[in-house]
Scaffold this motif. Structure first.
Motif, PDB file in Angstrom:
ATOM      1  N   ALA A  12       0.836  -1.212   0.000  1.00 18.56           N
ATOM      2  CA  ALA A  12       0.000   0.000   0.000  1.00 18.56           C
ATOM      3  C   ALA A  12       0.864   1.252   0.000  1.00 18.56           C
ATOM      4  N   ASP A  14      -0.325   4.926   0.721  1.00 18.10           N
ATOM      5  CA  ASP A  14      -1.412   5.846   1.063  1.00 18.10           C
ATOM      6  C   ASP A  14      -0.837   7.261   1.045  1.00 18.10           C
ATOM      7  N   ARG A  22       1.281   6.503   6.757  1.00 22.14           N
ATOM      8  CA  ARG A  22       0.497   5.427   7.362  1.00 22.14           C
ATOM      9  C   ARG A  22      -0.399   6.049   8.419  1.00 22.14           C
ATOM     10  N   HIS A  53      -1.252  -0.846  -4.219  1.00 21.40           N
ATOM     11  CA  HIS A  53      -2.548  -0.314  -3.776  1.00 21.40           C
ATOM     12  C   HIS A  53      -2.294   1.153  -3.421  1.00 21.40           C
ATOM     13  N   VAL A  55      -3.573   4.927  -2.605  1.00 18.98           N
ATOM     14  CA  VAL A  55      -4.751   5.549  -1.986  1.00 18.98           C
ATOM     15  C   VAL A  55      -4.585   7.062  -1.875  1.00 18.98           C
ATOM     16  N   SER A  84      -7.473   3.988  -5.133  1.00 19.08           N
ATOM     17  CA  SER A  84      -8.564   4.096  -4.161  1.00 19.08           C
ATOM     18  C   SER A  84      -8.590   5.486  -3.537  1.00 19.08           C
ATOM     19  N   TRP A 144     -13.892   6.632   6.305  1.00 21.09           N
ATOM     20  CA  TRP A 144     -14.155   5.808   7.498  1.00 21.09           C
ATOM     21  C   TRP A 144     -14.694   6.637   8.669  1.00 21.09           C
ATOM     22  N   ASP A 174      -6.715  -1.734  10.943  1.00 23.70           N
ATOM     23  CA  ASP A 174      -5.891  -1.071   9.945  1.00 23.70           C
ATOM     24  C   ASP A 174      -4.783  -0.227  10.578  1.00 23.70           C
ATOM     25  N   GLY A 175      -3.566  -0.476  10.134  1.00 25.24           N
ATOM     26  CA  GLY A 175      -2.419   0.302  10.618  1.00 25.24           C
ATOM     27  C   GLY A 175      -2.008  -0.013  12.036  1.00 25.24           C
ATOM     28  N   SER A 199      -7.489  -6.615   3.659  1.00 19.07           N
ATOM     29  CA  SER A 199      -6.738  -5.397   3.952  1.00 19.07           C
ATOM     30  C   SER A 199      -6.814  -5.065   5.430  1.00 19.07           C
ATOM     31  N   GLY A 201      -4.094  -4.676   9.065  1.00 17.99           N
ATOM     32  CA  GLY A 201      -3.633  -5.375  10.260  1.00 17.99           C
ATOM     33  C   GLY A 201      -2.488  -6.342  10.091  1.00 17.99           C
ATOM     34  N   GLY A 225       0.484  -2.713   4.394  1.00 18.67           N
ATOM     35  CA  GLY A 225       0.973  -1.350   4.558  1.00 18.67           C
ATOM     36  C   GLY A 225       2.020  -1.234   5.637  1.00 18.67           C
ATOM     37  N   LYS A 226       1.523  -0.964   6.845  1.00 15.95           N
ATOM     38  CA  LYS A 226       2.406  -0.644   7.970  1.00 15.95           C
ATOM     39  C   LYS A 226       3.551  -1.633   8.166  1.00 15.95           C
TER      40      LYS A 226
HETATM   41  O1  LIG Z   1      -8.423   2.678   0.804  1.00 12.84           O
HETATM   42  C1  LIG Z   1      -9.078   3.712   1.092  1.00 12.84           C
HETATM   43  O2  LIG Z   1      -9.849   4.239   0.271  1.00 12.84           O
HETATM   44  C2  LIG Z   1      -8.950   4.335   2.464  1.00 12.84           C
HETATM   45  C3  LIG Z   1      -9.819   5.353   2.820  1.00 12.84           C
HETATM   46  C4  LIG Z   1      -9.701   5.952   4.076  1.00 12.84           C
HETATM   47  C5  LIG Z   1      -8.732   5.545   4.978  1.00 12.84           C
HETATM   48  C6  LIG Z   1      -7.847   4.528   4.620  1.00 12.84           C
HETATM   49  C7  LIG Z   1      -7.960   3.921   3.372  1.00 12.84           C
HETATM   50  N1  LIG Z   1      -7.127   2.910   2.983  1.00 12.84           N
HETATM   51  C8  LIG Z   1      -6.107   2.404   3.825  1.00 12.84           C
HETATM   52  C9  LIG Z   1      -5.496   1.224   3.250  1.00 12.84           C
HETATM   53  O3  LIG Z   1      -5.805   0.735   2.195  1.00 12.84           O
HETATM   54  C10 LIG Z   1      -4.356   0.649   4.045  1.00 12.84           C
HETATM   55  O4  LIG Z   1      -3.219   1.053   3.372  1.00 12.84           O
HETATM   56  C11 LIG Z   1      -4.408  -0.834   4.069  1.00 12.84           C
HETATM   57  O5  LIG Z   1      -5.587  -1.239   4.692  1.00 12.84           O
HETATM   58  C12 LIG Z   1      -3.167  -1.428   4.775  1.00 12.84           C
HETATM   59  O6  LIG Z   1      -3.338  -1.522   6.164  1.00 12.84           O
HETATM   60  P1  LIG Z   1      -2.128  -1.965   7.125  1.00 12.84           P
HETATM   61  O7  LIG Z   1      -1.423  -3.123   6.478  1.00 12.84           O
HETATM   62  O8  LIG Z   1      -2.780  -2.349   8.429  1.00 12.84           O
HETATM   63  O9  LIG Z   1      -1.240  -0.761   7.254  1.00 12.84           O
END
Ligand SMILES: O=C(O)c1ccccc1NCC(=O)[C@H](O)[C@H](O)COP(=O)(O)O
Length: 244
Positions: A12, A14, A22, A53, A55, A84, A144, A174-175, A199, A201, A225-226
């Protein structure tokens, strides 16, 4: 004999205020910055990623846009991009698809504008995925910040509309590096025959192996992501972990 598919990994990137960041549980203000989004995406591409991915968090939160930057990043990558954040009307959808990305995620629009989402799905088929971002089984939209209905009712409606694929996020995970919500993934796979991208965690290679166990149920990919940014493991290690 049917061959078990390998779990796809989607690192990801973002983007908020022009920077790769993040968030924790998607909350505005919880950002940690990781610099230039193109450099981050290129690093994942060079490490063997097949997907990014990407965002636009500012667009997701309705507080701005990184549209030109994301188009530039997408144009410079050779790998597939899932775009996204803030794709809510014809103008933002056409702009997203014009970047050359492989597919886009609808989030808020799929919850608040079902007629428009249905028409977008009818026009663009599997170029469209829908992000199902949940707390419990309550969907979350507008970056969210707003409740958007019940997960399984919405899933049934989107299935009937021909939605090709779902990106399923447990917002509370998430994150946070606390592991994916495997039961949520199982429940969604049981409710639809469409592929699911997990997606939120992921904290370890074992988490990725646990998601890979769900491939026969319908999980197709995992966004990470994180854990990559925190160097819990490398992308090379992650790709190796899900390759068998
Ligand atoms: O994807 C979106 O549109 C979005 C909208 C608002 C807040 C966050 C959004 N996406 C976040 C992600 O896609 C994260 O990068 C993804 O879930 C990874 O999560 P992690 O591995 O826990 O960091």
């Amino acid at each position: 004999m049917s061959e078990t598919r390998r779990l796809e990994l989607l690192p990801a990137v973002d983007v908020a205020d022009g920077q790769a960041v993040r968030l924790v549980q998607g909350e505005a203000g919880s950002e940690t910055s990781y610099g230039d989004p193109l450099a981050a995406a290129m690093a994942w591409q060079n490490a063997g990623a097949e997907w990014i991915h990407l965002v636009d968090l500012d667009a997701a939160f309705g507080r701005g846009s990184n549209r030109d930057l994301l188009a530039e990043v997408t144009g410079k990558l050779d790998v597939k991009v899932e775009l996204s954040g803030g794709i809510r009307d014809d103008a933002s959808l056409e702009a997203a698809l014009a970047t050359g990305c492989h597919r886009v995620n609808l989030g808020t629009a799929a919850l608040e504008s079902p007629d428009w989402a249905r028409s977008a799905i009818a026009r663009h088929g599997d170029k469209i995925a829908v992000g199902l971002d949940v707390r419990g089984t309550t969907l979350a939209g507008r970056g969210w910040t707003r409740e958007g209905g019940e997960l399984f009712e919405t899933l049934a409606r989107l299935d009937a509309d021909g939605c090709a694929r779902y990106v399923v996020t447990d917002v509370k995970k998430d994150g946070t590096l606390t592991g994916p919500n495997l039961q949520l993934l199982r429940d969604v796979c049981a409710a639809t025959d469409r592929p699911v991208v997990a997606s939120g965690g992921v904290s370890s290679l074992d988490d990725l192996r646990a998601i890979a166990e769900l491939v026969p149920l319908g999980v197709e990919g995992a966004i990470v992501g994180k854990a990559l940014y925190a160097q819990a493991f490398t992308l090379e290690e992650a790709l190796e972990a899900v390759s068998r």
